[in-house]
Design a protein around this motif. Sequence first.
Motif, PDB file in Angstrom:
ATOM      1  N   LYS A  82      36.270  13.920  22.975  1.00 46.64           N
ATOM      2  CA  LYS A  82      36.772  13.067  24.050  1.00 46.64           C
ATOM      3  C   LYS A  82      38.242  13.379  24.252  1.00 46.64           C
ATOM      4  O   LYS A  82      38.944  13.838  23.337  1.00 46.64           O
ATOM      5  N   GLY A  83      38.723  13.128  25.478  1.00 48.29           N
ATOM      6  CA  GLY A  83      40.120  13.406  25.745  1.00 48.29           C
ATOM      7  C   GLY A  83      40.578  12.760  27.022  1.00 48.29           C
ATOM      8  O   GLY A  83      39.773  12.263  27.821  1.00 48.29           O
ATOM      9  N   GLN A  84      41.891  12.784  27.196  1.00 51.85           N
ATOM     10  CA  GLN A  84      42.511  12.175  28.353  1.00 51.85           C
ATOM     11  C   GLN A  84      43.464  13.176  28.994  1.00 51.85           C
ATOM     12  O   GLN A  84      44.131  13.945  28.294  1.00 51.85           O
ATOM     13  N   ASP A  85      43.504  13.191  30.322  1.00 48.15           N
ATOM     14  CA  ASP A  85      44.403  14.038  31.095  1.00 48.15           C
ATOM     15  C   ASP A  85      44.214  15.523  30.751  1.00 48.15           C
ATOM     16  O   ASP A  85      43.150  16.067  30.985  1.00 48.15           O
ATOM     17  N   LEU A  86      45.236  16.177  30.124  1.00 47.63           N
ATOM     18  CA  LEU A  86      45.144  17.619  29.873  1.00 47.63           C
ATOM     19  C   LEU A  86      44.002  17.957  28.931  1.00 47.63           C
ATOM     20  O   LEU A  86      43.322  18.986  29.098  1.00 47.63           O
ATOM     21  N   VAL A  87      43.780  17.124  27.925  1.00 45.56           N
ATOM     22  CA  VAL A  87      42.671  17.367  26.993  1.00 45.56           C
ATOM     23  C   VAL A  87      41.340  17.244  27.729  1.00 45.56           C
ATOM     24  O   VAL A  87      40.394  18.024  27.493  1.00 45.56           O
ATOM     25  N   VAL A 144      26.415  20.423  31.457  1.00 44.68           N
ATOM     26  CA  VAL A 144      26.409  19.595  32.662  1.00 44.68           C
ATOM     27  C   VAL A 144      27.554  18.595  32.615  1.00 44.68           C
ATOM     28  O   VAL A 144      27.790  17.941  31.598  1.00 44.68           O
ATOM     29  N   ILE A 145      28.271  18.481  33.727  1.00 45.18           N
ATOM     30  CA  ILE A 145      29.369  17.515  33.848  1.00 45.18           C
ATOM     31  C   ILE A 145      28.945  16.451  34.852  1.00 45.18           C
ATOM     32  O   ILE A 145      28.599  16.771  36.005  1.00 45.18           O
ATOM     33  N   VAL A 146      28.950  15.211  34.428  1.00 40.20           N
ATOM     34  CA  VAL A 146      28.513  14.095  35.261  1.00 40.20           C
ATOM     35  C   VAL A 146      29.682  13.159  35.492  1.00 40.20           C
ATOM     36  O   VAL A 146      30.350  12.754  34.540  1.00 40.20           O
ATOM     37  N   GLU A 147      29.920  12.813  36.748  1.00 38.97           N
ATOM     38  CA  GLU A 147      31.008  11.881  37.061  1.00 38.97           C
ATOM     39  C   GLU A 147      30.468  10.454  37.062  1.00 38.97           C
ATOM     40  O   GLU A 147      29.569  10.118  37.834  1.00 38.97           O
ATOM     41  N   ASN A 148      31.008   9.653  36.164  1.00 39.85           N
ATOM     42  CA  ASN A 148      30.646   8.224  36.081  1.00 39.85           C
ATOM     43  C   ASN A 148      31.875   7.490  35.551  1.00 39.85           C
ATOM     44  O   ASN A 148      32.103   7.418  34.348  1.00 39.85           O
ATOM     45  N   ARG A 149      32.671   6.978  36.472  1.00 39.95           N
ATOM     46  CA  ARG A 149      33.964   6.414  36.086  1.00 39.95           C
ATOM     47  C   ARG A 149      33.864   5.244  35.116  1.00 39.95           C
ATOM     48  O   ARG A 149      34.536   5.236  34.076  1.00 39.95           O
ATOM     49  N   PRO A 150      33.065   4.221  35.384  1.00 38.95           N
ATOM     50  CA  PRO A 150      32.996   3.089  34.427  1.00 38.95           C
ATOM     51  C   PRO A 150      32.493   3.507  33.049  1.00 38.95           C
ATOM     52  O   PRO A 150      33.018   3.077  32.025  1.00 38.95           O
ATOM     53  N   LEU A 151      31.468   4.369  33.031  1.00 37.79           N
ATOM     54  CA  LEU A 151      30.915   4.801  31.752  1.00 37.79           C
ATOM     55  C   LEU A 151      31.917   5.652  30.983  1.00 37.79           C
ATOM     56  O   LEU A 151      32.068   5.507  29.750  1.00 37.79           O
ATOM     57  N   ALA A 152      32.624   6.540  31.657  1.00 39.91           N
ATOM     58  CA  ALA A 152      33.609   7.386  30.981  1.00 39.91           C
ATOM     59  C   ALA A 152      34.717   6.544  30.361  1.00 39.91           C
ATOM     60  O   ALA A 152      35.127   6.771  29.218  1.00 39.91           O
ATOM     61  N   ARG A 153      35.230   5.576  31.133  1.00 37.77           N
ATOM     62  CA  ARG A 153      36.279   4.708  30.593  1.00 37.77           C
ATOM     63  C   ARG A 153      35.774   3.889  29.409  1.00 37.77           C
ATOM     64  O   ARG A 153      36.472   3.729  28.400  1.00 37.77           O
ATOM     65  N   LEU A 207      33.238   4.553  27.322  1.00 39.67           N
ATOM     66  CA  LEU A 207      33.009   5.397  26.143  1.00 39.67           C
ATOM     67  C   LEU A 207      34.335   5.798  25.493  1.00 39.67           C
ATOM     68  O   LEU A 207      34.456   5.797  24.261  1.00 39.67           O
ATOM     69  N   TYR A 208      35.312   6.143  26.310  1.00 41.34           N
ATOM     70  CA  TYR A 208      36.607   6.554  25.748  1.00 41.34           C
ATOM     71  C   TYR A 208      37.279   5.402  25.008  1.00 41.34           C
ATOM     72  O   TYR A 208      37.913   5.600  23.963  1.00 41.34           O
ATOM     73  N   ALA A 209      37.153   4.179  25.518  1.00 32.82           N
ATOM     74  CA  ALA A 209      37.848   3.028  24.927  1.00 32.82           C
ATOM     75  C   ALA A 209      37.136   2.474  23.696  1.00 32.82           C
ATOM     76  O   ALA A 209      37.785   1.897  22.811  1.00 32.82           O
ATOM     77  N   THR A 210      35.813   2.625  23.594  1.00 28.71           N
ATOM     78  CA  THR A 210      35.062   1.935  22.531  1.00 28.71           C
ATOM     79  C   THR A 210      34.555   2.848  21.429  1.00 28.71           C
ATOM     80  O   THR A 210      34.009   2.365  20.436  1.00 28.71           O
ATOM     81  N   THR A 211      34.703   4.147  21.563  1.00 30.09           N
ATOM     82  CA  THR A 211      34.149   5.060  20.555  1.00 30.09           C
ATOM     83  C   THR A 211      35.203   6.034  20.055  1.00 30.09           C
ATOM     84  O   THR A 211      36.204   6.279  20.716  1.00 30.09           O
ATOM     85  N   GLU A 212      34.946   6.575  18.866  1.00 30.28           N
ATOM     86  CA  GLU A 212      35.730   7.657  18.304  1.00 30.28           C
ATOM     87  C   GLU A 212      34.823   8.854  18.098  1.00 30.28           C
ATOM     88  O   GLU A 212      33.593   8.732  18.184  1.00 30.28           O
ATOM     89  N   ILE A 213      35.427   9.989  17.833  1.00 32.45           N
ATOM     90  CA  ILE A 213      34.634  11.206  17.640  1.00 32.45           C
ATOM     91  C   ILE A 213      33.730  11.041  16.430  1.00 32.45           C
ATOM     92  O   ILE A 213      34.173  10.661  15.344  1.00 32.45           O
TER      93      ILE A 213
END
Length: 374
Positions: free
Chosen positions: A310-315, A329-338, A340-346
């Motif tokens: 997971k990453g933000q901006d440049l990452v 495959v790259i899927v755009e899903n703004r609510p899900l991406a935010r 997952l990024y906020a609630t999980t770690e690698i």
Amino acid sequence: MRCMETYPVHCGQYNRCFSFDLQLFAGEKTEDPTAKKRSDARKKGQIGKSQEISAAFVIMSGFFAMNILGASIYDEIVNYTVYIFRHMNQSIDTESIMQLFIGIIMVMAKTALPLMIIIMVTGLTINLFQVGINFTTETLEFNLDKLNPITGLGRMFSKRSLVELVKSLFKIVVIGFFIYRYLVAEVIQMPRLIYADLSASLHLIANVIFTLAFQICGVFLVLAVLDYMYQKWENTQSLKMSKQDVKDEMKQSEGDPQIKGKIRQKQRQMAMQRMMQEVPSADVIVTNPTHFAVALKYEKGMSAPIVVAKGQDLVAQKIKELAREANVVIVENRPLARALYATTEIGDSVPQDLYKSVAEVLAYVYRLKNKKLA
């Protein structure tokens, strides 16, 4: 004594005031010694202890032992003296001299040895109480400075030598006063010794000596306790540190902050490399689409998909770039991406409340893969 002076500096029309702590420049030792400083000093034998308190307890224990064992010591000496005089008329040869010598040794063992053991145990106990178990050879090492006459003169006229001189003079005055006061009160009893026999005279003299000795020991013990407190305080003062000393010690014990920062940076780089290596093995990259990117992977037997990167901006841009190179495959899903990024770690599994959304994304990905295979 803490000494800190601040001087205001007015700068231009804004009249800003800056305070300078002169202690930082003077290096004044105002900080209490740290545990490491005390430990290092202890290894060198620099411990706050009083020789006076050891001497006071040793003298007191010796007189107590003599007071308790005095009768038996007297009997042993008298009995052997009588024995010697009774056998003086015998012929003197090697055997008789040897018996006399052995007898003297036995008398000394019965009279002096108990006193020596009591005094030795008392001395060891008091020193153990003061410094604990501390064995060091640094004080025994050869040092040319000890042979330097200039250094020796410096020690002779140092502050510590002056304090020891004042202490010695004070002890002489105080103990001398108590001896004088006691002897003046007891001197009127001395004429009675003229009419007393030897045993009574010895008993009276012993009472005078032991009473005087215990009074002196009491005074000496009070002075020794005060000296012990002073030695502890003086040792703490000698170990005090400046603010710069404390900072340098922290650097030595915990490591230089710059080096620690480089280590953390290297660790982050290695973690980033390991994360990027997992991107090609992911099943899908969920994006928002520019700020966040989360790589998900699901295999048979897993209870839920896991986050492999997971990453933000440049990452996030780097993750999507690697995903395109690996045909992930790259899927755009703004609510899900935010979310997952906020609630999980690698390495974490997808939270239960996101199962449905992730399942829809994976179903979409599997349909695309099936179409490509068909």
